[in-house]
Scaffold this motif. Structure first.
Motif, PDB file in Angstrom:
ATOM      1  N   ARG A 313       0.807  -1.232   0.000  1.00  0.00           N
ATOM      2  CA  ARG A 313       0.000   0.000   0.000  1.00  0.00           C
ATOM      3  C   ARG A 313       0.832   1.270   0.000  1.00  0.00           C
ATOM      4  O   ARG A 313       0.446   2.262  -0.616  1.00  0.00           O
ATOM      5  N   HIS A 314       1.963   1.267   0.685  1.00  0.00           N
ATOM      6  CA  HIS A 314       2.637   2.535   0.968  1.00  0.00           C
ATOM      7  C   HIS A 314       4.067   2.647   0.442  1.00  0.00           C
ATOM      8  O   HIS A 314       4.564   3.764   0.335  1.00  0.00           O
ATOM      9  N   SER A 315       4.734   1.545   0.142  1.00  0.00           N
ATOM     10  CA  SER A 315       6.175   1.628  -0.089  1.00  0.00           C
ATOM     11  C   SER A 315       6.544   2.131  -1.476  1.00  0.00           C
ATOM     12  O   SER A 315       7.579   2.771  -1.656  1.00  0.00           O
ATOM     13  N   GLY A 316       5.727   1.832  -2.488  1.00  0.00           N
ATOM     14  CA  GLY A 316       6.124   2.129  -3.861  1.00  0.00           C
ATOM     15  C   GLY A 316       7.314   1.309  -4.307  1.00  0.00           C
ATOM     16  O   GLY A 316       8.067   1.715  -5.203  1.00  0.00           O
ATOM     17  N   ALA A 317       7.502   0.138  -3.697  1.00  0.00           N
ATOM     18  CA  ALA A 317       8.685  -0.688  -3.972  1.00  0.00           C
ATOM     19  C   ALA A 317       8.517  -1.474  -5.266  1.00  0.00           C
ATOM     20  O   ALA A 317       7.405  -1.715  -5.746  1.00  0.00           O
ATOM     21  N   ARG A 318       9.654  -1.885  -5.821  1.00  0.00           N
ATOM     22  CA  ARG A 318       9.671  -2.760  -6.993  1.00  0.00           C
ATOM     23  C   ARG A 318      10.102  -4.174  -6.613  1.00  0.00           C
ATOM     24  O   ARG A 318       9.821  -5.119  -7.331  1.00  0.00           O
ATOM     25  N   HIS A 319      10.817  -4.311  -5.497  1.00  0.00           N
ATOM     26  CA  HIS A 319      11.276  -5.617  -5.045  1.00  0.00           C
ATOM     27  C   HIS A 319      11.031  -5.737  -3.542  1.00  0.00           C
ATOM     28  O   HIS A 319      11.138  -4.759  -2.799  1.00  0.00           O
ATOM     29  N   CYS A 320      10.734  -6.931  -3.114  1.00  0.00           N
ATOM     30  CA  CYS A 320      10.532  -7.207  -1.690  1.00  0.00           C
ATOM     31  C   CYS A 320      11.090  -8.589  -1.381  1.00  0.00           C
ATOM     32  O   CYS A 320      10.887  -9.538  -2.149  1.00  0.00           O
ATOM     33  N   THR A 321      11.799  -8.686  -0.269  1.00  0.00           N
ATOM     34  CA  THR A 321      12.412  -9.951   0.140  1.00  0.00           C
ATOM     35  C   THR A 321      11.926 -10.315   1.539  1.00  0.00           C
ATOM     36  O   THR A 321      11.979  -9.492   2.454  1.00  0.00           O
ATOM     37  N   VAL A 322      11.454 -11.538   1.691  1.00  0.00           N
ATOM     38  CA  VAL A 322      11.007 -12.062   2.991  1.00  0.00           C
ATOM     39  C   VAL A 322      11.939 -13.200   3.373  1.00  0.00           C
ATOM     40  O   VAL A 322      12.175 -14.115   2.567  1.00  0.00           O
ATOM     41  N   THR A 323      12.476 -13.149   4.576  1.00  0.00           N
ATOM     42  CA  THR A 323      13.363 -14.213   5.051  1.00  0.00           C
ATOM     43  C   THR A 323      12.894 -14.700   6.418  1.00  0.00           C
ATOM     44  O   THR A 323      12.401 -13.914   7.238  1.00  0.00           O
ATOM     45  N   LEU A 324      13.061 -15.973   6.668  1.00  0.00           N
ATOM     46  CA  LEU A 324      12.814 -16.606   7.972  1.00  0.00           C
ATOM     47  C   LEU A 324      14.086 -17.331   8.364  1.00  0.00           C
ATOM     48  O   LEU A 324      14.461 -18.305   7.723  1.00  0.00           O
ATOM     49  N   THR A 325      14.734 -16.839   9.415  1.00  0.00           N
ATOM     50  CA  THR A 325      16.059 -17.345   9.763  1.00  0.00           C
ATOM     51  C   THR A 325      16.114 -17.767  11.223  1.00  0.00           C
ATOM     52  O   THR A 325      15.925 -16.923  12.114  1.00  0.00           O
ATOM     53  N   PRO A 326      16.360 -19.040  11.519  1.00  0.00           N
ATOM     54  CA  PRO A 326      16.611 -19.444  12.905  1.00  0.00           C
ATOM     55  C   PRO A 326      17.994 -18.945  13.351  1.00  0.00           C
ATOM     56  O   PRO A 326      18.966 -19.059  12.595  1.00  0.00           O
ATOM     57  N   ARG A 327      18.084 -18.410  14.562  1.00  0.00           N
ATOM     58  CA  ARG A 327      19.364 -17.915  15.081  1.00  0.00           C
ATOM     59  C   ARG A 327      19.565 -18.416  16.510  1.00  0.00           C
ATOM     60  O   ARG A 327      18.611 -18.551  17.275  1.00  0.00           O
ATOM     61  N   GLN A 328      20.827 -18.641  16.837  1.00  0.00           N
ATOM     62  CA  GLN A 328      21.193 -19.050  18.189  1.00  0.00           C
ATOM     63  C   GLN A 328      21.861 -17.876  18.888  1.00  0.00           C
ATOM     64  O   GLN A 328      22.834 -17.316  18.376  1.00  0.00           O
ATOM     65  N   THR A 329      21.328 -17.448  20.023  1.00  0.00           N
ATOM     66  CA  THR A 329      21.888 -16.325  20.774  1.00  0.00           C
ATOM     67  C   THR A 329      22.213 -16.790  22.188  1.00  0.00           C
ATOM     68  O   THR A 329      21.876 -17.909  22.602  1.00  0.00           O
ATOM     69  N   LEU A 330      22.851 -15.899  22.954  1.00  0.00           N
ATOM     70  CA  LEU A 330      23.168 -16.218  24.343  1.00  0.00           C
ATOM     71  C   LEU A 330      21.899 -16.409  25.169  1.00  0.00           C
ATOM     72  O   LEU A 330      21.891 -17.173  26.145  1.00  0.00           O
ATOM     73  N   ALA A 331      20.823 -15.721  24.767  1.00  0.00           N
ATOM     74  CA  ALA A 331      19.560 -15.849  25.492  1.00  0.00           C
ATOM     75  C   ALA A 331      18.753 -17.065  25.049  1.00  0.00           C
ATOM     76  O   ALA A 331      17.718 -17.360  25.646  1.00  0.00           O
ATOM     77  N   GLY A 332      19.203 -17.763  24.027  1.00  0.00           N
ATOM     78  CA  GLY A 332      18.483 -18.929  23.536  1.00  0.00           C
ATOM     79  C   GLY A 332      18.178 -18.805  22.058  1.00  0.00           C
ATOM     80  O   GLY A 332      18.469 -17.789  21.413  1.00  0.00           O
ATOM     81  N   PRO A 333      17.558 -19.822  21.483  1.00  0.00           N
ATOM     82  CA  PRO A 333      17.248 -19.797  20.051  1.00  0.00           C
ATOM     83  C   PRO A 333      16.131 -18.806  19.725  1.00  0.00           C
ATOM     84  O   PRO A 333      15.190 -18.636  20.494  1.00  0.00           O
ATOM     85  N   LEU A 334      16.290 -18.150  18.592  1.00  0.00           N
ATOM     86  CA  LEU A 334      15.301 -17.204  18.104  1.00  0.00           C
ATOM     87  C   LEU A 334      14.898 -17.585  16.681  1.00  0.00           C
ATOM     88  O   LEU A 334      15.654 -18.240  15.957  1.00  0.00           O
ATOM     89  N   LEU A 335      13.710 -17.136  16.286  1.00  0.00           N
ATOM     90  CA  LEU A 335      13.299 -17.201  14.890  1.00  0.00           C
ATOM     91  C   LEU A 335      13.109 -15.772  14.427  1.00  0.00           C
ATOM     92  O   LEU A 335      12.337 -15.014  15.013  1.00  0.00           O
ATOM     93  N   GLU A 336      13.836 -15.389  13.365  1.00  0.00           N
ATOM     94  CA  GLU A 336      13.839 -14.013  12.884  1.00  0.00           C
ATOM     95  C   GLU A 336      13.099 -13.925  11.552  1.00  0.00           C
ATOM     96  O   GLU A 336      13.407 -14.652  10.607  1.00  0.00           O
ATOM     97  N   LEU A 337      12.132 -13.036  11.496  1.00  0.00           N
ATOM     98  CA  LEU A 337      11.386 -12.745  10.271  1.00  0.00           C
ATOM     99  C   LEU A 337      11.746 -11.339   9.821  1.00  0.00           C
ATOM    100  O   LEU A 337      11.619 -10.384  10.586  1.00  0.00           O
TER     101      LEU A 337
END
Length: 394
Positions: A313-337
């Protein structure tokens, strides 16, 4: 990343095996088919400048117009909706007879018509029949060409286009047929999925309400019989009815909430469709990580929906990338979107209602939200992180 491009083409072009939906698609499809008529230069030149009588030129022009019209109608109609075999064969026979007549009466420049006869056969007939008719058409071309001037040059210039064009169109015809079958298969799968969902809903509602409603009916009958003589026992039955009905209402609400809860696979598919429809080239994961807890998955799914809506609706973009990445941190595992686009970026420093809603949902699961410029410095990147125990992140 091809979804947006395909969407843009489908808006202008009806697509293989699909009839035009409006005037624009009609003319675009006609242009794609008619562009190959550029090779009709030899007979057109012969009509205009050839050494013929006025009657011969008039009849030649009429024959050429009729040939082109029959060719366009045959190929155009058949690539949109398959015609009956008898009509196809009759039209090809008519084209072949017209090509023979014009070539024999007006000369070798008209031999190019046989190329279009071979192409018509390849585009409209089954492979087995086309494999016989295309060489036959080429053979007639050679025989007539041998009777004219400079037969070697004429045959060399036309035989290979007739063979290659005809057999190439058999491949195009097979592609159209496969596309139609694939489209029908997709529609069937969608219908089966809808039927399965209806059956699941009916089964779940029966399991949820069948016992409760039966119990309510039974206790209502008991209370009715007890009312005249044992009002205290009837009151107890009515209290039980109230308790059972309240529990049934809670169960139904929980079930409806489960049906309405967004899922990552569903939102990824929806994001792919929404971005393609908006003409935005998209790179979206085909699958979501498995074993994501329900609450965290729901938060990420809502965030993905809101982020893609903002891009569209608002970006006026021509390209868009969606990623889902599991990550391991000191606080524990995360899932990053992460949802990144190359549009104009945020219009101000104040967060909108959508981002505020995402932040509130993330706070409920101890997640975090960050907004940054997209990689490369142009556009906007929205990143959601939720703590989750993923097999891939352990």
């Amino acid at each position: 990343m091809s979804g947006a491009g395909e969407s843009g083409v489908e808006e202008a072009y009806a697509g293989p095996g699909r009839p035009p939906q409006d005037r624009r698609q009609f003319f675009v499809k006609l242009l794609w088919i008619g562009i190959w008529l550029a090779f009709m230069g030899a007979p057109v030149t012969d009509v205009v400048k050839g050494d013929h009588t006025a009657w011969a030129r008039a009849l030649g022009a009429l024959g050429l117009v009729v040939f082109v019209a029959a060719y366009l109608v045959l190929v155009f109609r058949h690539t949109s909706k398959a015609l009956a075999r008898t009509k196809v064969l009759a039209t090809i026979a008519f084209l072949g007879a017209l090509a023979v007549t014009l070539s024999l009466t007006l000369g070798t420049p008209w031999l190019v018509l046989f190329v279009y006869v071979a192409v018509s056969a390849g585009a409209t007939l089954p492979m087995r029949l086309a494999a016989r008719l295309i060489p036959l058409t080429t053979g007639v071309l050679v025989l007539i060409g041998l009777t004219g001037d400079h037969p070697r040059e004429v045959i060399t210039a036309l035989v290979f286009p007739a063979l290659l064009g005809g057999f190439a169109m058999t491949g195009v015809r097979q592609m159209i047929r496969t596309t139609i079958e694939l489209r029908e298969a997709r529609a069937t799968v969608a219908q089966l999925a809808a039927n399965e969902e209806r059956l699941r809903l009916a089964r779940d509602l029966h399991d949820l309400l069948g016992h409760s409603l039966s119990l309510i009916t039974l206790k209502s009958e008991l209370a009715g019989r007890m009312l005249p003589d044992h009002p205290d026992r009837a009151a107890a039955q009515i209290a039980d009815i109230e308790q059972v009905s309240r529990q049934a209402l809670v169960d139904v609400r929980d079930a409806v909430t489960g049906y309405r809860r967004p899922t990552l696979p569903g939102e990824l598919a929806g994001a792919r469709t929404a971005l393609a429809a908006a003409g935005i080239a998209a790179a979206v994961p085909a699958q979501a990580p498995e074993d994501v807890p329900g609450q965290q998955e729901e938060v990420l799914a809502w965030g993905l929906r809101e982020a893609v809506t903002n891009v569209v609706r608002h970006s006026g973009a021509r390209h868009c990338t969606v990623t889902l990445t599991p990550r391991q941190t000191l606080a524990g595992p995360l899932l990053e979107l992460c949802v990144a686009d190359d549009g104009r970026g945020p219009s101000g420093t104040r967060a909108g209602n959508g981002l505020s809603g995402i932040a509130e949902r993330l706070a409920a699961v101890d997640g975090t939200l960050s907004t940054d410029p997209a990689p490369g410095g142009k556009g906007f990147a929205l990143t959601l992180r939720v703590p989750v125990a993923l097999g891939s992140a352990e």
